[in-house]
Design an enzyme around this catalytic site. Structure first.
Site, mmCIF file in Angstrom:
data_model
loop_
_atom_site.group_PDB
_atom_site.id
_atom_site.type_symbol
_atom_site.label_atom_id
_atom_site.label_comp_id
_atom_site.label_asym_id
_atom_site.label_seq_id
_atom_site.Cartn_x
_atom_site.Cartn_y
_atom_site.Cartn_z
ATOM 1 N N SER A 153 -27.003 -39.381 -103.636
ATOM 2 C CA SER A 153 -26.957 -38.425 -104.758
ATOM 3 C C SER A 153 -25.526 -38.336 -105.277
ATOM 4 O O SER A 153 -24.610 -38.084 -104.504
ATOM 5 C CB SER A 153 -27.371 -37.029 -104.298
ATOM 6 O OG SER A 153 -28.674 -37.046 -103.773
ATOM 7 N N ARG A 174 -24.236 -28.480 -98.672
ATOM 8 C CA ARG A 174 -23.287 -29.581 -98.895
ATOM 9 C C ARG A 174 -21.831 -29.134 -98.763
ATOM 10 O O ARG A 174 -20.944 -29.665 -99.423
ATOM 11 C CB ARG A 174 -23.478 -30.221 -100.277
ATOM 12 C CG ARG A 174 -24.771 -30.993 -100.465
ATOM 13 C CD ARG A 174 -24.882 -32.167 -99.522
ATOM 14 N NE ARG A 174 -26.043 -32.992 -99.811
ATOM 15 C CZ ARG A 174 -27.259 -32.787 -99.302
ATOM 16 N NH1 ARG A 174 -27.473 -31.772 -98.473
ATOM 17 N NH2 ARG A 174 -28.246 -33.599 -99.622
ATOM 18 N N GLU A 204 -20.864 -35.158 -105.875
ATOM 19 C CA GLU A 204 -20.966 -34.978 -104.433
ATOM 20 C C GLU A 204 -20.027 -35.908 -103.660
ATOM 21 O O GLU A 204 -19.386 -35.462 -102.720
ATOM 22 C CB GLU A 204 -22.428 -35.186 -104.007
ATOM 23 C CG GLU A 204 -22.719 -34.544 -102.692
ATOM 24 C CD GLU A 204 -23.841 -35.214 -101.951
ATOM 25 O OE1 GLU A 204 -24.083 -36.415 -102.128
ATOM 26 O OE2 GLU A 204 -24.472 -34.508 -101.166
HETATM 27 N N1 EPU Z 1 -36.356 -35.650 -110.103
HETATM 28 C C1 EPU Z 1 -36.312 -36.148 -111.396
HETATM 29 N N2 EPU Z 1 -36.039 -37.473 -111.560
HETATM 30 C C2 EPU Z 1 -35.808 -38.308 -110.527
HETATM 31 C C3 EPU Z 1 -35.885 -37.809 -109.218
HETATM 32 C C4 EPU Z 1 -36.150 -36.471 -109.027
HETATM 33 O O1 EPU Z 1 -36.493 -35.433 -112.365
HETATM 34 O O2 EPU Z 1 -35.550 -39.491 -110.759
HETATM 35 C C5 EPU Z 1 -36.605 -34.203 -109.937
HETATM 36 C C6 EPU Z 1 -38.030 -33.871 -109.607
HETATM 37 O O3 EPU Z 1 -38.320 -32.641 -110.220
HETATM 38 C C7 EPU Z 1 -37.995 -33.708 -108.097
HETATM 39 C C8 EPU Z 1 -36.630 -33.091 -107.892
HETATM 40 O O4 EPU Z 1 -35.811 -33.733 -108.864
HETATM 41 O O5 EPU Z 1 -39.003 -32.870 -107.659
HETATM 42 C C9 EPU Z 1 -36.071 -33.253 -106.510
HETATM 43 O O6 EPU Z 1 -35.948 -34.641 -106.213
HETATM 44 P P1 EPU Z 1 -35.839 -35.183 -104.703
HETATM 45 O O7 EPU Z 1 -36.884 -34.581 -103.864
HETATM 46 O O8 EPU Z 1 -35.740 -36.656 -104.736
HETATM 47 O O9 EPU Z 1 -34.497 -34.572 -104.129
HETATM 48 P P2 EPU Z 1 -33.057 -34.356 -104.791
HETATM 49 O O10 EPU Z 1 -32.906 -32.892 -105.025
HETATM 50 O O11 EPU Z 1 -32.775 -35.258 -105.911
HETATM 51 C C10 EPU Z 1 -31.909 -33.881 -102.491
HETATM 52 C C11 EPU Z 1 -30.656 -34.315 -101.781
HETATM 53 C C12 EPU Z 1 -30.850 -35.677 -101.139
HETATM 54 C C13 EPU Z 1 -31.998 -35.572 -100.163
HETATM 55 C C14 EPU Z 1 -33.266 -35.106 -100.915
HETATM 56 C C15 EPU Z 1 -34.437 -34.851 -100.005
HETATM 57 C C16 EPU Z 1 -28.813 -33.296 -102.969
HETATM 58 C C17 EPU Z 1 -27.674 -33.493 -103.915
HETATM 59 N N3 EPU Z 1 -29.541 -34.368 -102.726
HETATM 60 O O12 EPU Z 1 -32.115 -34.779 -103.556
HETATM 61 O O13 EPU Z 1 -29.681 -36.004 -100.452
HETATM 62 O O14 EPU Z 1 -32.245 -36.804 -99.528
HETATM 63 O O15 EPU Z 1 -32.985 -33.846 -101.584
HETATM 64 O O16 EPU Z 1 -34.255 -33.664 -99.310
HETATM 65 O O17 EPU Z 1 -28.997 -32.193 -102.445
HETATM 66 C C18 EPU Z 1 -27.550 -37.041 -100.814
HETATM 67 O O18 EPU Z 1 -27.050 -35.922 -100.690
HETATM 68 O O19 EPU Z 1 -26.836 -38.066 -101.020
HETATM 69 C C19 EPU Z 1 -28.982 -37.181 -100.753
HETATM 70 C C20 EPU Z 1 -29.584 -38.345 -100.982
#
Ligand code: EPU
Length: 348
Positions: free
Chosen positions: A242, A165, A343
């Site tokens: 995010s 990022r 972010e």
């Molecule tokens: N989780 C929770 N609660 C929730 C959702 C997720 O506890 O409501 C936990 C779970 O443990 C899950 C983990 O968070 O396994 C990861 O969640 P997710 O796979 O949805 O991904 P994220 O880390 O929240 C990141 C990026 C997203 C991207 C997704 C998929 C960042 C800040 N965000 O989200 O990017 O689409 O991975 O690769 O790195 C963005 O940057 O705006 C964005 C949407």
């Protein structure tokens, strides 16, 4: 090229929040970009670039300078070295439109980045990434207007300082460059990337290897399930995706958290992030700190489908979102000793 005054910015952002721009203009060509910079400099105005408006939070007072909306269009394909397909994408193209185009042409490398809102020119700025891909993996060069030298130049990917990022465009050299075009090297007839566990699970039951189109559809449907697709009328998509970055911390930090809670470190979700470091999911930290999906604070809130997306529940002000942001940052820090970093770009 027209320079308008006091233009409301809220309708130009996915959050639908924020006051007016003192000045506003749209650049349809590189000449327009140079012209707008000159306009701002002559008047001593700050200049801020707006792409798709999907990664920013505009303050209630708005922006006192010139907002330049990038509207350059066009996608050109040519053959690159070693059988690569090179795509030159004008900064104002919708990112997801380019992904659809690449997938339709059978070219691999950006299919996991399907369904991400915003413009192509914004993707190198925060090195957009999802489901195992980051634009830095396929970007060849970024064409920019250099405000210091008052000319256009092309920066090879190696000079863009890409990390999670992050790039020179949102850190060390912020506001120096205005992106006009991004060149990608994709693999023609390439196989899609299936690196992310959630994506692999999606195909686990099926037979054969999914193609680019199937992966694109799978990513879009996973994102839709999390409220991370912009859908007209869906309150969960009045957001900037995010709201916090996933913090990268030393492994010892994870051990300390596990100790303090008297749980095993494996019961805390984490991902490897380079030697001795782990990435913690900010969404998990947010929920554990007491902010569940659907949480509301005034007209600001948390998406009902993903804890990492702050949303405008209807008529929210930027200060309401900022108040919720501060409550969350404070609670996560108190509970875990981890400071979450927002972010989206704060525009004021
Ligand atoms: N989780 C929770 N609660 C929730 C959702 C997720 O506890 O409501 C936990 C779970 O443990 C899950 C983990 O968070 O396994 C990861 O969640 P997710 O796979 O949805 O991904 P994220 O880390 O929240 C990141 C990026 C997203 C991207 C997704 C998929 C960042 C800040 N965000 O989200 O990017 O689409 O991975 O690769 O790195 C963005 O940057 O705006 C964005 C949407």
């Amino acid at each position: 090229m027209q320079f308008q005054q006091n233009v409301p910015l809220a309708p130009l952002t996915t959050f639908q929040i924020g006051g007016p721009a003192r000045w506003f203009a749209e650049a349809a060509s590189e000449e327009d970009i140079a012209h707008a910079v000159e306009f701002a400099e002559r008047r001593g105005l700050r200049l801020l670039v707006l792409g798709g408006g999907s990664n920013l939070l505009v303050s209630d007072a708005g922006f006192p300078g010139l907002i330049l909306r990038i509207a350059l269009k066009g996608i050109v394909r040519r053959d690159g070295p070693a059988g690569a397909a090179e795509f030159s994408v004008a900064a104002g193209e919708a990112w997801d439109g380019f992904v659809a185009h690449a997938v339709a042409e059978g070219c691999a490398g950006v299919e996991c980045l399907s369904g991400i809102p915003g413009s192509a020119g914004a993707t190198p700025v925060q090195n957009v990434g999802a489901y195992g891909q980051e634009v830095s993996q396929t970007i060849l060069r970024v064409r920019v207007y250099d405000r210091t030298q008052s000319r256009f130049l092309e920066l090879p990917a190696a000079e863009c300082g890409f990390a999670y990022r992050r790039s020179i465009f949102n850190s060390t050299l912020r506001e120096r460059y205005i992106v006009s075009r991004v060149d990608f090297a994709l693999r023609p007839d390439g196989a899609p990337m299936l690196a992310y566990a959630e994506l692999r699970r999606h195909f686990a039951a099926g037979e054969g290897r999914p193609g680019l189109r199937e992966v694109r559809e799978a990513v879009r449907s996973i994102r839709a399930g999390k409220g991370m697709l912009i859908v007209e009328g869906d309150p969960d998509s009045r957001s900037a995706g995010s709201f916090f970055k996933n913090p990268v911390v030393p492994e010892e930090k994870l051990d300390r958290i596990a100790q303090a809670w008297d749980v095993s470190r494996d019961s805390i979700p984490h991902y490897p992030a380079g030697p001795g470091r782990v990435k913690l999911p900010a969404a998990w930290l947010v929920e554990q700190a007491g902010f569940h999906k659907g949480y509301a604070l005034g007209a600001a809130g948390i998406s009902s489908r993903h804890a990492l997306a702050l949303v405008n529940r209807g008529g929210a002000t930027a200060s309401e979102v900022a108040a919720l942001r501060d409550c969350i940052v404070e609670a996560v820090e108190r509970r875990f000793g981890v400071v979450l970093e927002p972010e989206p770009v704060w525009v004021a």
